[in-house]
Every structure is written in C-alpha cells, then in structure tokens.
Design an enzyme around this catalytic site. Structure first.
Site, PDB file in Angstrom:
ATOM      1  N   LYS A   1       3.127   0.176 -10.018  1.00 51.11           N
ATOM      2  CA  LYS A   1       2.763   1.338 -10.968  1.00 51.11           C
ATOM      3  C   LYS A   1       3.866   2.040 -11.561  1.00 51.11           C
ATOM      4  O   LYS A   1       3.864   2.485 -12.506  1.00 51.11           O
ATOM      5  CB  LYS A   1       1.664   2.140 -10.673  1.00 51.11           C
ATOM      6  CG  LYS A   1       0.482   1.308 -10.347  1.00 51.11           C
ATOM      7  CD  LYS A   1      -0.618   2.283  -9.598  1.00 51.11           C
ATOM      8  CE  LYS A   1      -1.878   1.421  -9.450  1.00 51.11           C
ATOM      9  NZ  LYS A   1      -3.241   2.319  -8.871  1.00 51.11           N
TER      10      LYS A   1
ATOM     11  N   ASP B   1      -6.340   5.938 -13.663  1.00 52.48           N
ATOM     12  CA  ASP B   1      -6.808   6.041 -12.024  1.00 52.48           C
ATOM     13  C   ASP B   1      -7.159   7.512 -11.814  1.00 52.48           C
ATOM     14  O   ASP B   1      -8.162   7.572 -11.207  1.00 52.48           O
ATOM     15  CB  ASP B   1      -5.789   5.689 -11.154  1.00 52.48           C
ATOM     16  CG  ASP B   1      -5.289   4.128 -10.996  1.00 52.48           C
ATOM     17  OD1 ASP B   1      -6.464   3.372 -11.232  1.00 52.48           O
ATOM     18  OD2 ASP B   1      -4.269   4.089 -10.579  1.00 52.48           O
TER      19      ASP B   1
HETATM   20  P1  NDP Z   1       0.467   4.229  -0.650  1.00 54.41           P
HETATM   21  O1  NDP Z   1       0.857   2.984   0.026  1.00 54.41           O
HETATM   22  O2  NDP Z   1       0.962   4.973  -1.651  1.00 54.41           O
HETATM   23  O3  NDP Z   1      -0.116   5.515   0.326  1.00 54.41           O
HETATM   24  C1  NDP Z   1      -0.636   5.406   1.765  1.00 54.41           C
HETATM   25  C2  NDP Z   1      -1.214   6.681   2.409  1.00 54.41           C
HETATM   26  O4  NDP Z   1      -1.923   6.278   3.315  1.00 54.41           O
HETATM   27  C3  NDP Z   1       0.071   7.562   3.034  1.00 54.41           C
HETATM   28  O5  NDP Z   1      -0.151   8.870   2.579  1.00 54.41           O
HETATM   29  C4  NDP Z   1       0.150   6.982   4.391  1.00 54.41           C
HETATM   30  O6  NDP Z   1       0.680   8.156   5.290  1.00 54.41           O
HETATM   31  C5  NDP Z   1      -1.335   6.844   4.806  1.00 54.41           C
HETATM   32  N1  NDP Z   1      -1.735   5.955   5.770  1.00 54.41           N
HETATM   33  C6  NDP Z   1      -1.948   4.534   5.646  1.00 54.41           C
HETATM   34  N2  NDP Z   1      -2.248   4.100   6.829  1.00 54.41           N
HETATM   35  C7  NDP Z   1      -2.563   5.107   7.314  1.00 54.41           C
HETATM   36  C8  NDP Z   1      -3.367   5.232   8.963  1.00 54.41           C
HETATM   37  N3  NDP Z   1      -3.550   4.244   9.675  1.00 54.41           N
HETATM   38  N4  NDP Z   1      -3.376   6.441   9.348  1.00 54.41           N
HETATM   39  C9  NDP Z   1      -3.226   7.673   8.521  1.00 54.41           C
HETATM   40  N5  NDP Z   1      -2.625   7.440   7.180  1.00 54.41           N
HETATM   41  C10 NDP Z   1      -2.261   6.434   7.010  1.00 54.41           C
HETATM   42  O7  NDP Z   1      -1.213   3.849  -0.992  1.00 54.41           O
HETATM   43  P2  NDP Z   1      -1.937   4.100  -2.291  1.00 54.41           P
HETATM   44  O8  NDP Z   1      -2.076   5.631  -2.755  1.00 54.41           O
HETATM   45  O9  NDP Z   1      -1.570   3.424  -3.379  1.00 54.41           O
HETATM   46  O10 NDP Z   1      -3.277   3.725  -1.927  1.00 54.41           O
HETATM   47  C11 NDP Z   1      -4.245   4.408  -1.393  1.00 54.41           C
HETATM   48  C12 NDP Z   1      -5.671   3.922  -1.163  1.00 54.41           C
HETATM   49  O11 NDP Z   1      -6.153   4.085  -2.370  1.00 54.41           O
HETATM   50  C13 NDP Z   1      -5.807   2.392  -0.911  1.00 54.41           C
HETATM   51  O12 NDP Z   1      -6.714   2.194   0.225  1.00 54.41           O
HETATM   52  C14 NDP Z   1      -6.235   1.940  -2.120  1.00 54.41           C
HETATM   53  O13 NDP Z   1      -6.848   0.549  -1.700  1.00 54.41           O
HETATM   54  C15 NDP Z   1      -6.877   2.908  -2.851  1.00 54.41           C
HETATM   55  N6  NDP Z   1      -7.069   3.033  -3.979  1.00 54.41           N
HETATM   56  C16 NDP Z   1      -8.281   2.974  -4.657  1.00 54.41           C
HETATM   57  C17 NDP Z   1      -8.602   2.865  -6.213  1.00 54.41           C
HETATM   58  C18 NDP Z   1      -9.779   2.670  -6.623  1.00 54.41           C
HETATM   59  O14 NDP Z   1     -10.040   2.513  -7.827  1.00 54.41           O
HETATM   60  N7  NDP Z   1     -10.895   2.923  -5.648  1.00 54.41           N
HETATM   61  C19 NDP Z   1      -7.397   2.727  -7.085  1.00 54.41           C
HETATM   62  C20 NDP Z   1      -5.960   3.012  -6.241  1.00 54.41           C
HETATM   63  C21 NDP Z   1      -5.904   2.863  -5.137  1.00 54.41           C
HETATM   64  P3  NDP Z   1       2.229   8.085   5.732  1.00 54.41           P
HETATM   65  O15 NDP Z   1       2.859   8.702   4.472  1.00 54.41           O
HETATM   66  O16 NDP Z   1       2.109   8.542   6.970  1.00 54.41           O
HETATM   67  O17 NDP Z   1       2.769   6.387   5.838  1.00 54.41           O
END
Ligand code: NDP
Length: 266
Positions: free
Chosen positions: A64, A100
């Site tokens: 993105k 989004d």
């Molecule tokens: P990113 O990889 O940019 O960010 C991931 C985030 O999740 C970070 O804040 C990370 O924390 C946190 N995280 C990951 N694993 C854990 C865990 N086990 N415990 C606590 N925190 C955790 O992801 P995106 O923002 O791109 O996507 C986030 C979610 O949104 C995904 O599940 C994706 O599938 C969903 N999504 C849904 C859409 C829809 O249309 N419904 C559209 C776009 C995304 P840290 O900084 O500590 O690593």
C-alpha cells in the site's frame, strides 16, 4: 474493449476481491474482468499497470505504501495517510485513493452513539482509519504492544499507550476495535486479558477488522454480551467505494453493494 482490473499483493491467493468485483461487473453488465496478481516487488507496480494495460487495481499487503509512491495523482485523504489501496488508470496517469478508511468509517457508523474509540494495534490499517475517525469527530486512543509504532499517532495528536502505561488509565471507551493481526492465524488476544477485562464492561460495542472467523477477541466481546462486527462490512464497503472509482461513478453505492454483497454468501 473489456477493461482489466486486478488485486496486487503478496499473498493474494486468499483474497475475496476478485469474487466481489466480478460479481459486481456481472450483475451490472459492466464489460470488465478482475484478476489476482501476486506481486513480489512493489516497485514493479507501475510498470505492470502499463505493460498489462490494467484499468484499475486494489492493492493489499505489503504494497500500500509502494502504491502511494506509484501514483501520479492522489486524492487528499490518500495524500494525508500515505497509503493507497485503489488505483485507477486514466489517460496514461495513475490516480490513487484509500478506500479502507471510509469503508471502516461506514462499517462502524452503523453503531449509534459512539464517541470514544480504543484501537488495539498501531499498524498500517490503524493509521488510515484513526485519521478518518478523528476527522469525523470520534475521539480515538491507540494501545499497542510495542512503543515503536506509536510515534506517528503521537505526532497526529492521539492519546497513545503501551500495555505497561495503560495500567494507570481510567478512561472508558464506547467502542473497542481489534486493529491487530492477533487471531488471524493464531489464537491470541490482541492485548493482555486484564486490559480487556478492564475496558470491555464499559463498551457499547466491539469490532474486529479480521473477517471470516470468530477471533478470541470477538469471542471475549460476545461473552460480555456486546454487539459485535467482524471485518466483513469493512471489506465490503471498501470494495463498493473502490468499484465506484473503477466504474467512474456510473453506478450508485447501493447498486454496487447489492451485487457485491453476494460474495459473502457463497
Ligand atoms: P500491520 O502489520 O501494519 O500491523 C500489525 C499490528 O498488529 C501492529 O500494531 C502489531 O503490534 C500488532 N500485532 C500483531 N500481532 C500481535 C499480537 N499477537 N499481539 C498484539 N499485537 C499484535 O497490519 P495491518 O494494519 O496491515 O493489518 C491489521 C489487521 O487488519 C490484519 O488482521 C488485517 O487482516 C486486517 N485488515 C482488514 C481489512 C478489512 O477489510 N477487513 C483491511 C485491511 C486490513 P507491534 O507494533 O507490537 O508489532
């Protein structure tokens, strides 16, 4: 001539977008087809557009930000958040949008009387959605596992917390949102159970951006008898808004939605 649309991402095999958009094109008798394209290197995106004569695309993880860089023109919101998930090719130029965030805003606006929102997670999706919510008058706070990603949100004027600093917090929140990928491919909660036990009883509703499954987070919210939503509406609405751009305003939101939502019943 039949127009070609695609989703660019890596991975893309799981994506519902081809089904959503093809059902829409078919239902509206719009002469177009939508494929999926696994793109390893985001820097290739612009060339692929022109080489394959693609009319429009959605862009998913991890491209993105590369899509933002690939565009000639950006709408004001995409410019502000630095992430593009929809591109339309017009007269040799690529126009970029972010659907989004408006998709998420529409999904949560179906819960009434929400003012304060707690995001669990601070990734790319949290960035764009927090900004649109703030612009729409919601008060958003961000809680993340690690401190590193909170700098952007601090700069944008949000209240931010790590699990540690949240211990002192006594505010309540109307809506709790799982913005992390916790629960997507594992059985984890997005934050320690004590935090959920503190905030959930005061919430009016709860949303997970993950779709197609009941995550441990949503299960916890349901145990507290909260109205919940998974990420399906967000996915549907971002797709409807993208299709409005793809078809250059020829069909209304409701006309597109009527066909696109069939993808969620198959
Ligand atoms: P990113 O990889 O940019 O960010 C991931 C985030 O999740 C970070 O804040 C990370 O924390 C946190 N995280 C990951 N694993 C854990 C865990 N086990 N415990 C606590 N925190 C955790 O992801 P995106 O923002 O791109 O996507 C986030 C979610 O949104 C995904 O599940 C994706 O599938 C969903 N999504 C849904 C859409 C829809 O249309 N419904 C559209 C776009 C995304 P840290 O900084 O500590 O690593």
């Amino acid at each position: 001539m039949k127009h070609l649309f695609t989703i660019f991402g890596n991975p893309v095999s799981h994506s519902k977008s081809p089904l959503m958009h093809n059902l829409t094109f078919q239902g509206l008798e719009h002469d177009a087809t939508y494929i999926r394209y696994k793109l390893e290197d985001g820097r290739e995106l612009r060339n692929k557009f022109f080489d394959l004569n693609i009319k429009g695309a959605n862009i998913t993880v991890p491209h993105k930000e590369a899509a933002f860089e690939a565009c000639d023109e950006l709408d004001a919101f995409a410019q502000k958040v630095g992430a593009v998930n929809t591109i339309v090719h017009k007269e040799g130029k690529l126009f970029g949008y972010n659907t989004d965030a408006p998709g998420f805003l529409k999904a949560i606006s179906e819960f009434k009387n929400i003012k304060t929102v707690l995001f669990l997670g601070a990734g790319g999706t949290a960035k764009s959605t927090s900004v649109i919510l703030k612009d729409a008058g919601y008060e958003v706070s961000i809680l993340n596992r690690s401190a590193g990603r909170l700098a952007y949100f601090e700069e944008m004027g949000f209240d931010t917390y790590t699990f540690e600093s949240f211990k002192e917090q006594t505010n309540t929140y109307d809506l709790i949102v799982n913005m992390t990928s916790a629960g997507l491919e594992d059985n984890e909660l997005p934050c320690p159970l004590e935090i959920l036990e503190k905030v959930m009883p005061h919430a009016q509703a709860s949303v997970d951006v993950i779709y197609g499954k009941e995550t441990p987070f949503l299960k916890f919210a349901k145990q507290h008898d909260k109205p919940t939503k998974d990420g399906s509406d967000m996915l549907l609405y971002q797709g409807v808004i993208a299709s409005e751009y793809f078809c250059e305003g020829r069909y209304s939101f409701e006309e597109i939605k009527e066909h696109m939502q069939k993808a969620f019943t198959l």
